[in-house]
Design an enzyme around this catalytic site. Structure first.
Site, PDB file in Angstrom:
ATOM      1  N   CYS A 159       0.841  -1.209   0.000  1.00 45.42           N
ATOM      2  CA  CYS A 159       0.000   0.000   0.000  1.00 45.42           C
ATOM      3  C   CYS A 159       0.876   1.259   0.000  1.00 45.42           C
ATOM      4  O   CYS A 159       1.755   1.413   0.844  1.00 45.42           O
ATOM      5  CB  CYS A 159      -0.909  -0.003   1.229  1.00 45.42           C
ATOM      6  SG  CYS A 159      -1.843   1.521   1.384  1.00 45.42           S
ATOM      7  N   PHE A 160       0.631   2.158  -0.948  1.00 44.58           N
ATOM      8  CA  PHE A 160       1.543   3.307  -1.082  1.00 44.58           C
ATOM      9  C   PHE A 160       1.352   4.399  -0.044  1.00 44.58           C
ATOM     10  O   PHE A 160       2.201   5.267   0.099  1.00 44.58           O
ATOM     11  CB  PHE A 160       1.568   3.859  -2.507  1.00 44.58           C
ATOM     12  CG  PHE A 160       0.247   4.240  -3.148  1.00 44.58           C
ATOM     13  CD1 PHE A 160      -0.865   4.582  -2.417  1.00 44.58           C
ATOM     14  CD2 PHE A 160       0.154   4.274  -4.547  1.00 44.58           C
ATOM     15  CE1 PHE A 160      -2.057   4.962  -3.030  1.00 44.58           C
ATOM     16  CE2 PHE A 160      -1.027   4.648  -5.175  1.00 44.58           C
ATOM     17  CZ  PHE A 160      -2.148   4.988  -4.414  1.00 44.58           C
TER      18      PHE A 160
END
Ligand code: SME
Length: 314
Positions: A159-160
């Site tokens: 997840c960025f």
């Protein structure tokens, strides 16, 4: 010597002079001196963006106006319109600010840093029509050198949201942006990538000053925030869009990264792992909602533990 030859020689000197220095004011001072001496201009200097006005910076030549408002004069107009302005005859430029009556023609080049204009390079000549496309091309190149050395690398770490928050804390990181890389569709939306059919990975573009932080150090940190043995799954996030990888834009970095990867594999006692090491094929920034998400939503979802963020500042 033609103007191109003069500029080519100065460009080489400017690269040598400025590439090792990250201090913008020092670089402005040296570039102003180099251009002023080398090209014989009448006034050569910088105005720095400070709030809603331009403030006089390092320069060579006669004394000049200290402050210029946004949108005023050639300098304020180049800032507002976000492009270089060539003025063949200052008397014909509406609103030109005459700091010196001797100035007859002028060029103003805006200087970008991390998507914002931070200053302008302003040069005046005592002759009419001194500046043209050649000056524009070379002065734009040289002006961009004052912001010091910058390099780019792209990390896919699940997840960025958390990965961006993490890399922003590292000293030497100047700019980060989350987006989607190495997929098969241009300008994908978050919803399209979420279907896990576009081939993109969620990723953070990290721009850094290599004289402050090394690619090796950034990559070692990257390995601390991922599980390098997990395929397409980081924390609770599952899918190819959450695969891990490092994506580079030049061969020298590829070699450095290969050496870090091999060292990490050795320390894990494995011969291979599912972390990609590939050239960056494409990168599309995610929309504003996702940029700096955890700064805007401090209690938002993050698969990284709070303790891990301390590593970034070490
Ligand atoms: N002529 C500029 C003002 C700065 S001086 O040229 C040094 C302008 O109109 O913005």
């Amino acid at each position: 010597m033609t103007k191109e030859e003069q500029y080519n020689s100065l460009l080489l000197q400017a690269q040598g002079l400025l590439s090792g220095e990250a201090d913008i004011i020092s670089n402005m001072a040296n570039l102003a001196a180099l251009l002023h001496e080398g090209m014989g201009f009448w006034w050569t200097g910088f105005y720095r963006v400070q709030g809603d006005e331009l403030l006089l910076g390092p320069f060579q030549g006669p004394i000049a106006c200290t402050r210029i408002a946004y949108g005023r004069g050639v300098c304020g107009t180049a800032w507002k319109e976000q492009h270089t302005i060539v003025v063949p005859d200052v008397e014909k430029f509406p609103g030109h600010i005459a700091c010196s009556a001797a100035s007859r023609s002028e060029i103003v080049v805006p200087i970008w840093h991390n998507n914002k204009i931070i200053a302008v390079l302003d040069i005046d000549s005592k002759e009419i029509g001194t500046f043209d496309e050649v000056d524009k091309e070379y002065l734009e190149k040289m002006a961009s050198l004052i912001i010091g050395p910058q390099k780019d690398i792209w990390f896919a770490a699940g997840c960025f949201w958390g990965a961006q928050k993490f890399f922003k804390l590292v000293e030497g990181v100047e700019f980060t942006e989350v987006g989607f890389c190495n997929g098969n569709l241009d300008n994908p939306t978050y919803q399209e990538v979420y279907t896990d059919t576009t081939g993109h990975a969620e990723c953070v573009h990290v721009r850094y000053n290599p004289s402050v932080v090394s690619l090796r150090h950034l990559t070692e940190l990257f390995f601390k925030i991922i599980d390098p043995l997990s395929l397409n799954k980081q924390g609770e996030d599952v899918g190819t869009r959450y695969r891990t990888g490092v994506y580079y834009d030049n061969q020298k970095d590829a070699e450095e990264l290969a050496s870090v990867f091999s060292q990490i594999r050795q320390s894990l006692g494995v011969e291979s792992f599912p972390v990609e090491l590939l050239p960056l094929k494409c990168f599309f920034p995610a929309d504003e909602y996702h940029q700096d998400y955890l700064d805007k939503n401090p209690s938002g979802y993050c698969h990284l533990s709070p303790a891990i963020f301390k590593l970034a500042a070490e």
